[in-house]
Scaffold this motif. Sequence first.
Motif, PDB file in Angstrom:
ATOM      1  N   ILE A  96      24.763 -20.714  19.472  1.00  0.00           N
ATOM      2  CA  ILE A  96      26.214 -19.460  19.551  1.00  0.00           C
ATOM      3  C   ILE A  96      26.200 -19.932  21.212  1.00  0.00           C
ATOM      4  O   ILE A  96      25.454 -20.827  21.531  1.00  0.00           O
ATOM      5  CB  ILE A  96      25.127 -18.163  19.561  1.00  0.00           C
ATOM      6  CG1 ILE A  96      24.049 -17.935  20.268  1.00  0.00           C
ATOM      7  CG2 ILE A  96      25.140 -17.590  18.120  1.00  0.00           C
ATOM      8  CD1 ILE A  96      22.980 -17.231  20.108  1.00  0.00           C
ATOM      9  N   MET A  97      27.311 -18.875  21.594  1.00  0.00           N
ATOM     10  CA  MET A  97      27.636 -19.260  22.899  1.00  0.00           C
ATOM     11  C   MET A  97      28.628 -18.053  23.724  1.00  0.00           C
ATOM     12  O   MET A  97      28.816 -17.166  22.869  1.00  0.00           O
ATOM     13  CB  MET A  97      29.200 -20.206  22.699  1.00  0.00           C
ATOM     14  CG  MET A  97      28.311 -21.525  22.691  1.00  0.00           C
ATOM     15  SD  MET A  97      30.173 -22.421  22.416  1.00  0.00           S
ATOM     16  CE  MET A  97      29.597 -23.768  23.136  1.00  0.00           C
TER      17      MET A  97
ATOM     18  N   SER B 155      27.597 -12.791  12.435  1.00  0.00           N
ATOM     19  CA  SER B 155      27.651 -13.262  13.514  1.00  0.00           C
ATOM     20  C   SER B 155      26.762 -12.331  14.225  1.00  0.00           C
ATOM     21  O   SER B 155      25.785 -12.106  14.909  1.00  0.00           O
ATOM     22  CB  SER B 155      28.582 -13.477  13.938  1.00  0.00           C
ATOM     23  OG  SER B 155      29.022 -12.691  15.142  1.00  0.00           O
TER      24      SER B 155
ATOM     25  N   VAL C 111      23.432 -12.584  13.401  1.00  0.00           N
ATOM     26  CA  VAL C 111      22.481 -13.932  14.467  1.00  0.00           C
ATOM     27  C   VAL C 111      22.465 -13.893  15.762  1.00  0.00           C
ATOM     28  O   VAL C 111      22.049 -13.801  15.971  1.00  0.00           O
ATOM     29  CB  VAL C 111      23.915 -15.339  13.800  1.00  0.00           C
ATOM     30  CG1 VAL C 111      23.091 -16.963  15.364  1.00  0.00           C
ATOM     31  CG2 VAL C 111      23.815 -15.411  13.128  1.00  0.00           C
ATOM     32  N   PHE C 112      23.327 -12.888  16.310  1.00  0.00           N
ATOM     33  CA  PHE C 112      23.347 -12.291  17.678  1.00  0.00           C
ATOM     34  C   PHE C 112      21.843 -11.534  17.809  1.00  0.00           C
ATOM     35  O   PHE C 112      21.199 -11.480  18.653  1.00  0.00           O
ATOM     36  CB  PHE C 112      24.255 -11.602  18.646  1.00  0.00           C
ATOM     37  CG  PHE C 112      24.903 -12.771  18.322  1.00  0.00           C
ATOM     38  CD1 PHE C 112      25.182 -13.613  20.273  1.00  0.00           C
ATOM     39  CD2 PHE C 112      26.837 -13.416  17.875  1.00  0.00           C
ATOM     40  CE1 PHE C 112      25.638 -14.572  20.631  1.00  0.00           C
ATOM     41  CE2 PHE C 112      27.543 -13.636  18.666  1.00  0.00           C
ATOM     42  CZ  PHE C 112      27.370 -14.508  19.102  1.00  0.00           C
TER      43      PHE C 112
ATOM     44  N   PHE D 265      31.550 -13.524  23.008  1.00  0.00           N
ATOM     45  CA  PHE D 265      30.262 -14.139  22.326  1.00  0.00           C
ATOM     46  C   PHE D 265      30.604 -14.393  21.444  1.00  0.00           C
ATOM     47  O   PHE D 265      31.443 -13.716  19.979  1.00  0.00           O
ATOM     48  CB  PHE D 265      29.195 -13.205  22.054  1.00  0.00           C
ATOM     49  CG  PHE D 265      28.684 -12.415  23.295  1.00  0.00           C
ATOM     50  CD1 PHE D 265      27.550 -12.858  23.636  1.00  0.00           C
ATOM     51  CD2 PHE D 265      28.790 -11.202  24.114  1.00  0.00           C
ATOM     52  CE1 PHE D 265      26.766 -12.115  25.706  1.00  0.00           C
ATOM     53  CE2 PHE D 265      28.796 -11.322  25.226  1.00  0.00           C
ATOM     54  CZ  PHE D 265      27.704 -11.748  26.083  1.00  0.00           C
ATOM     55  N   PHE D 266      30.099 -15.425  20.560  1.00  0.00           N
ATOM     56  CA  PHE D 266      30.372 -16.389  19.554  1.00  0.00           C
ATOM     57  C   PHE D 266      29.814 -17.278  18.720  1.00  0.00           C
ATOM     58  O   PHE D 266      29.141 -18.139  19.250  1.00  0.00           O
ATOM     59  CB  PHE D 266      32.056 -16.744  19.194  1.00  0.00           C
ATOM     60  CG  PHE D 266      32.739 -17.648  20.183  1.00  0.00           C
ATOM     61  CD1 PHE D 266      32.560 -17.587  21.565  1.00  0.00           C
ATOM     62  CD2 PHE D 266      31.797 -18.711  19.956  1.00  0.00           C
ATOM     63  CE1 PHE D 266      32.632 -18.529  22.229  1.00  0.00           C
ATOM     64  CE2 PHE D 266      32.550 -19.746  20.354  1.00  0.00           C
ATOM     65  CZ  PHE D 266      32.625 -19.616  22.038  1.00  0.00           C
ATOM     66  N   LEU D 267      29.904 -17.696  17.536  1.00  0.00           N
ATOM     67  CA  LEU D 267      28.749 -18.422  16.859  1.00  0.00           C
ATOM     68  C   LEU D 267      30.082 -20.116  17.244  1.00  0.00           C
ATOM     69  O   LEU D 267      31.375 -20.207  17.320  1.00  0.00           O
ATOM     70  CB  LEU D 267      29.436 -18.449  15.107  1.00  0.00           C
ATOM     71  CG  LEU D 267      28.719 -17.860  14.802  1.00  0.00           C
ATOM     72  CD1 LEU D 267      28.702 -17.463  13.024  1.00  0.00           C
ATOM     73  CD2 LEU D 267      27.037 -16.850  15.318  1.00  0.00           C
TER      74      LEU D 267
ATOM     75  N   THR E  61      18.418 -13.487  17.594  1.00  0.00           N
ATOM     76  CA  THR E  61      17.911 -14.241  19.274  1.00  0.00           C
ATOM     77  C   THR E  61      17.278 -14.131  20.140  1.00  0.00           C
ATOM     78  O   THR E  61      16.339 -14.746  21.221  1.00  0.00           O
ATOM     79  CB  THR E  61      19.394 -14.969  20.017  1.00  0.00           C
ATOM     80  OG1 THR E  61      20.298 -13.710  20.243  1.00  0.00           O
ATOM     81  CG2 THR E  61      19.711 -16.017  19.072  1.00  0.00           C
TER      82      THR E  61
END
Lengths: 415, 426
Positions: free
Chosen positions: B43-44, A347, A350-351, B107-109, A354
């Motif tokens: 993501i959020m 994760s 992924v962050f 913050f997370f998927l 971005t």
Amino acid sequence: MIKYDRFCLDNGLRVLVHEDKSTPLIAMNILYDVGSRDEDPGMTGLAHLFEHLMFGGSVNVPEYDMPLQMVGGENNAFTNNDITNYYLTVPSANIETGFWLESDRMLELDFSQKNLDIQKNVVIEEFNQRYLNQPYGDAILKLRPLAYKVHPYRWPTIGMEISHIENTDLEQIKKFFFSHYAPNNAILALTGNISYDLAFRLTQKWFGPIEKRKMQTRNLPVEPKQNEERVLTIEKDVPSTAIYKAWHIGPRDSIDFHTLDLVTDLLAGGESGRLYTKLVREKKLFSEINAYLTSDIDPGLIIVQGKLMKDIDIQHAEEAVNEVIKSLQIRNGLNDEMEKVKNKYESSTVFSNTNILNKAVNLSFYELLGNPELINHEVDAYRKVSQKMVIEATTRYFVPSNCSTLYYKSTRKDK
Amino acid sequence: MNSLQRIQPQVFPVEKVIIPEALSFRLNNGVPVYLIEAGTEDIMRLEFTFRAGQVKEYLPLLASTTNVMLSEGSRNYTSEDLNRLLDYYGAFLNLSCEKDRAGIVVFFLSKHIEKVLELSREILFRPVFPEAELNSLMKKRLRWFMVNREKVQNLAIDQFFQSVFGKRHPYGHKVVEQDFNRMTPAILSDFHSKYYTPDNMAVIISGKIHEETTGLLNNYFGDISSKRIYTEDSENVLMGEKRKKVHIKKPGAVQTAIRIGSPTINKRHPDYPGLKILDSVLGGYFGSRLMKNIREEKGYTYGIGSSLSSLDLTGYKVISTEVGQKNYIKAIDEIYKEIRLLQSVPVEKEEMAVVRNYMSGEMVRMFDGPFALAESFRSVWEFGLDNNYYYRLAEKIKTIDPDEIIELARTYYNIDELYEITAGAK
């Protein structure tokens, strides 16, 4: 999955392009394959001082920052043991200004005595601010030469001592530029709102005419295997005692790299890491504790460092650290924890991806390592680490004869 | 050899930013929710924000300790469970406590939204403030505090807030060692039940919003009710101290930290956008006057900058730097010199153009991607403003003239009213 294209100019400049139309910006990153490991032991800190000089104007551009700000851009740079890395972001319509600025300072700097004198002062203040005027700020200055005896990683990027920075002259600066700054020693990455065609055309136009240069060959002394436990104790007027432990590991491209990276996450990845849970939360021996890899290209270090709570005996605290590390050699419960740190790694990747600037920096660095595709494979490599690999790596690297320990003792009565 | 004419490429004006509007709705219990759809990845960013910052505390550390203790154990999970689960689902939890607001940001998927909502509800509405965890946390934080007190920049900024806002106001009170002994589960619990309530909360979500997001939010947060505890705001009046110059001795310090500034208007005031521009000219970016003069021409410091901040009840501006012992008096003189220049000599056209374009570029960055969008939304929403603030700022960046800058510098940078705080050897 990050898609990118790659090409190489005749002068040796390697270029990576990743188009991301969701942003109005373009990030431009230039990595030069030179870091503090390439310095002469009598003149350390030069690579980093040089990074500062790169903003003092180049042969056809009197000032770097102003024209970039004029087109809404922003920039910065960093230097470490291995690389010097410059980056900027700019609204896409003005990307050509970035090409103009970056290619001109690759072509030739405006070597001015005045700029050198001022930036020497700025760097000395940086040295003061980061290393001397902070409690524990000099710990890393002490730990490096304990762990490394011959390899240039024994000094920090800022330099071994201030006098090296003070004594640098313009001739040395010029020589450094022409033996390290060149298209054939650089990697350019463009990410964001830019097409391959535009990137290709502008790179040809601005960087194409810069000629290849003869680079200084890198011939670094190899650090001999450490065969004895090393300990250094220093006493300082700091609020509490701290402990730093460093073990030698392999180079960035060794097969153990991802395993050890995962080991540091098991130990100290967030509040649920083992060191934190056992030693901060349960036993209350430390007020903070951390573990990380130096991630250097040549053989690096795995470092564990922590600050002790009041009245805790340092030997007792150290034994407790060793015990937690040893607990990684037992299978019990390891699987769930490994799944946890792997998820977290995925994760965070992924962050990180971005952000166009991160993508540009990462693509450049992986190209330097020899394979930009690593940007898409790092998560897999990390996922593939097994329990067996963790146990083997922990057993192999965490041995006393491979370890350097710095006791940073507080001289205060009330500590 | 080199046939290319290395002339500067054409400069294109930075295009006007178009800011996506947040979609708003209310949960069944009335809690406002703001949705900002943006980004390409699944993501959020999920923020729960409460008016539960320092401004509400009657004891130093109360707001921040309550906030940090939220994830130290809940009705259904121990602190270890909470942290382990968040890590397991790859979620990043930031506890945040500022001068006015406090809360959490996760913050997370997106695929883990249900789990994240469940854990967030535990953290926000079911914390138990266990005594053992609190005691060990306070001991730990005291150690951090002791380390931080060794740093001249911390000594200077703490004194700055005390001087500017007064030691009786929560914006200004300094933390001292004894404060770490005053926290108990009972007072944290009391603070929590007063300020971490649905009628004091808002939710800001950005990223890839899915169809079921609103329903899920209602499932987890829509039925929590407020207990209607009557709270009275402290009557503390903001009142700066009389002494404008304070020096804090830190024997052995290699550098002296300097903080110069004063209270000022906040975002709600019509002059604020103009003041923001003035602040940029003075010390708000790398090419600013303070950086140019004090770092790039004199080499006195590694960095110097000024900033303008908005608080609910006021605002403040501050110039910050760390300077070697032998040059710090000279640096202070140069700072005042730069302020006087801005009050008397019009900014040249070219410098105006650089600032205008740099700030326009900054505005593009402020709205690039889901996280930046959420932060920019939040920082006007909390003042009861909307995107019109940004459109006014953008317009001001384009149209402000040098006379207006002089006028603003005279109105808001009265040198006699500035506080000058230093911390260092001597």
